[in-house]
Design an enzyme around this catalytic site. Structure first.
Site, PDB file in Angstrom:
ATOM      1  CG  HIS A  44      -7.528   8.920   0.495  1.00 61.59           C
ATOM      2  ND1 HIS A  44      -7.590   7.598   0.111  1.00 61.59           N
ATOM      3  CD2 HIS A  44      -8.007   9.638  -0.555  1.00 61.59           C
ATOM      4  CE1 HIS A  44      -8.077   7.520  -1.116  1.00 61.59           C
ATOM      5  NE2 HIS A  44      -8.344   8.748  -1.543  1.00 61.59           N
ATOM      6  CG  HIS A  58      -4.166  -0.641   5.139  1.00 60.29           C
ATOM      7  ND1 HIS A  58      -3.778  -0.007   3.975  1.00 60.29           N
ATOM      8  CD2 HIS A  58      -5.199  -1.437   4.790  1.00 60.29           C
ATOM      9  CE1 HIS A  58      -4.524  -0.413   2.979  1.00 60.29           C
ATOM     10  NE2 HIS A  58      -5.414  -1.288   3.440  1.00 60.29           N
ATOM     11  CB  CYS A 101      -0.921  -0.026   1.227  1.00 60.92           C
ATOM     12  SG  CYS A 101      -1.818   1.515   1.434  1.00 60.92           S
ATOM     13  CB  CYS A 107       1.017   1.376   4.337  1.00 62.84           C
ATOM     14  SG  CYS A 107      -0.554   0.806   5.014  1.00 62.84           S
ATOM     15  CG  ASP A 139      -3.752  14.215  -4.646  1.00 57.19           C
ATOM     16  OD1 ASP A 139      -4.701  13.578  -4.205  1.00 57.19           O
ATOM     17  OD2 ASP A 139      -3.221  13.947  -5.753  1.00 57.19           O
ATOM     18  CG  HIS A 191      -9.361  13.967  -1.882  1.00 56.59           C
ATOM     19  ND1 HIS A 191      -8.433  14.015  -2.891  1.00 56.59           N
ATOM     20  CD2 HIS A 191      -9.831  12.696  -1.885  1.00 56.59           C
ATOM     21  CE1 HIS A 191      -8.343  12.838  -3.489  1.00 56.59           C
ATOM     22  NE2 HIS A 191      -9.193  12.017  -2.887  1.00 56.59           N
ATOM     23  CG  HIS A 207      -4.120   3.871   3.554  1.00 53.79           C
ATOM     24  ND1 HIS A 207      -3.039   3.214   4.131  1.00 53.79           N
ATOM     25  CD2 HIS A 207      -4.470   4.842   4.444  1.00 53.79           C
ATOM     26  CE1 HIS A 207      -2.753   3.766   5.313  1.00 53.79           C
ATOM     27  NE2 HIS A 207      -3.609   4.769   5.513  1.00 53.79           N
TER      28      HIS A 207
HETATM   29  P1  AMP Z   1      -9.203   8.688  -4.586  1.00 51.43           P
HETATM   30  O1  AMP Z   1      -9.662   8.696  -6.021  1.00 51.43           O
HETATM   31  O2  AMP Z   1     -10.108   9.446  -3.655  1.00 51.43           O
HETATM   32  O3  AMP Z   1      -8.884   7.289  -4.094  1.00 51.43           O
HETATM   33  O4  AMP Z   1      -7.869   9.541  -4.565  1.00 51.43           O
HETATM   34  C1  AMP Z   1      -6.592   9.018  -4.557  1.00 51.43           C
HETATM   35  C2  AMP Z   1      -5.667  10.207  -4.631  1.00 51.43           C
HETATM   36  O5  AMP Z   1      -4.369   9.797  -4.236  1.00 51.43           O
HETATM   37  C3  AMP Z   1      -5.534  10.822  -6.027  1.00 51.43           C
HETATM   38  O6  AMP Z   1      -5.920  12.199  -5.975  1.00 51.43           O
HETATM   39  C4  AMP Z   1      -4.059  10.661  -6.346  1.00 51.43           C
HETATM   40  O7  AMP Z   1      -3.522  11.760  -7.049  1.00 51.43           O
HETATM   41  C5  AMP Z   1      -3.441  10.543  -4.967  1.00 51.43           C
HETATM   42  N1  AMP Z   1      -2.179   9.822  -4.922  1.00 51.43           N
HETATM   43  C6  AMP Z   1      -1.912   8.598  -5.441  1.00 51.43           C
HETATM   44  N2  AMP Z   1      -0.639   8.251  -5.180  1.00 51.43           N
HETATM   45  C7  AMP Z   1      -0.099   9.275  -4.472  1.00 51.43           C
HETATM   46  C8  AMP Z   1       1.188   9.525  -3.925  1.00 51.43           C
HETATM   47  N3  AMP Z   1       2.189   8.645  -4.041  1.00 51.43           N
HETATM   48  N4  AMP Z   1       1.406  10.690  -3.267  1.00 51.43           N
HETATM   49  C9  AMP Z   1       0.403  11.591  -3.152  1.00 51.43           C
HETATM   50  N5  AMP Z   1      -0.841  11.410  -3.642  1.00 51.43           N
HETATM   51  C10 AMP Z   1      -1.077  10.287  -4.306  1.00 51.43           C
HETATM   52 ZN    ZN Z   2      -2.298   1.337   3.621  1.00 49.79          ZN
END
Ligand code: AMP
Ligand code: ZN
Length: 132
Positions: A99, A46, A4, A7, A30, A101, A97
């Site tokens: 989150h 997680h 992940c 994680c 992001d 926004h 995982h």
């Molecule tokens: P969601 O569609 O709500 O699951 O959003 C996932 C978000 O994670 C997206 O806006 C991606 O740009 C962001 N994301 C994915 N990988 C990373 C990363 N390594 N660092 C920062 N943001 C990420």
């Molecule tokens: Zn995770």
């Protein structure tokens, strides 16, 4: 969770741009921002999404959401944000995982969350509520 990415970010094993962290939660920019300071707040442990995160952990994450928004308000004068969580693939969750926004918004930023509404569904509300 071994593979992940969030994680790994929470443990400092993958690159991130940290905004804030405490014992339970981690906030970072992001990587595909839709606006300046587009930020994600995650629990360090997680959980896939809203369905499996415990209430206790959720409260800790939301408390960091408030801290980050206050920081942006105090330091940057940000006064408009959208706070979004997607839980489940059909709800457009991409990273599994949990989150939240935080998306600062400004007039003319060319972003637009637009829902399709169905006023006619009001007549089903009594039936919907009878099921729960
Ligand atoms: P969601 O569609 O709500 O699951 O959003 C996932 C978000 O994670 C997206 O806006 C991606 O740009 C962001 N994301 C994915 N990988 C990373 C990363 N390594 N660092 C920062 N943001 C990420
Ligand atoms: Zn995770």
């Amino acid at each position: 969770m071994k593979d992940c990415i969030f994680c790994k970010i929470a443990k400092g094993e993958a690159k991130s741009w940290k905004v804030y962290e405490d014992e339970h939660a981690y906030a970072f920019l992001d990587i595909n921002p839709v606006s300046k300071y587009h930020t994600l707040i995650i629990p360090k442990k997680h959980y896939e999404n809203i369905f499996d995160i415990t209430e206790e952990e959720l409260l800790k994450v939301i408390s960091v959401v408030k801290k980050v928004v206050s920081l942006y308000n105090n330091k940057l004068g940000i006064k408009n944000v959208q706070i979004v969580n997607s839980s489940g693939a059909e709800a457009q969750q991409d990273v599994f995982h949990f989150h939240v926004h935080v998306v600062p918004r400004t007039l003319g930023d060319n972003q637009n969350i637009k829902w399709t509404t169905h006023k006619e569904w009001r007549e089903t509300f009594d039936d919907l509520l009878a099921k729960i």
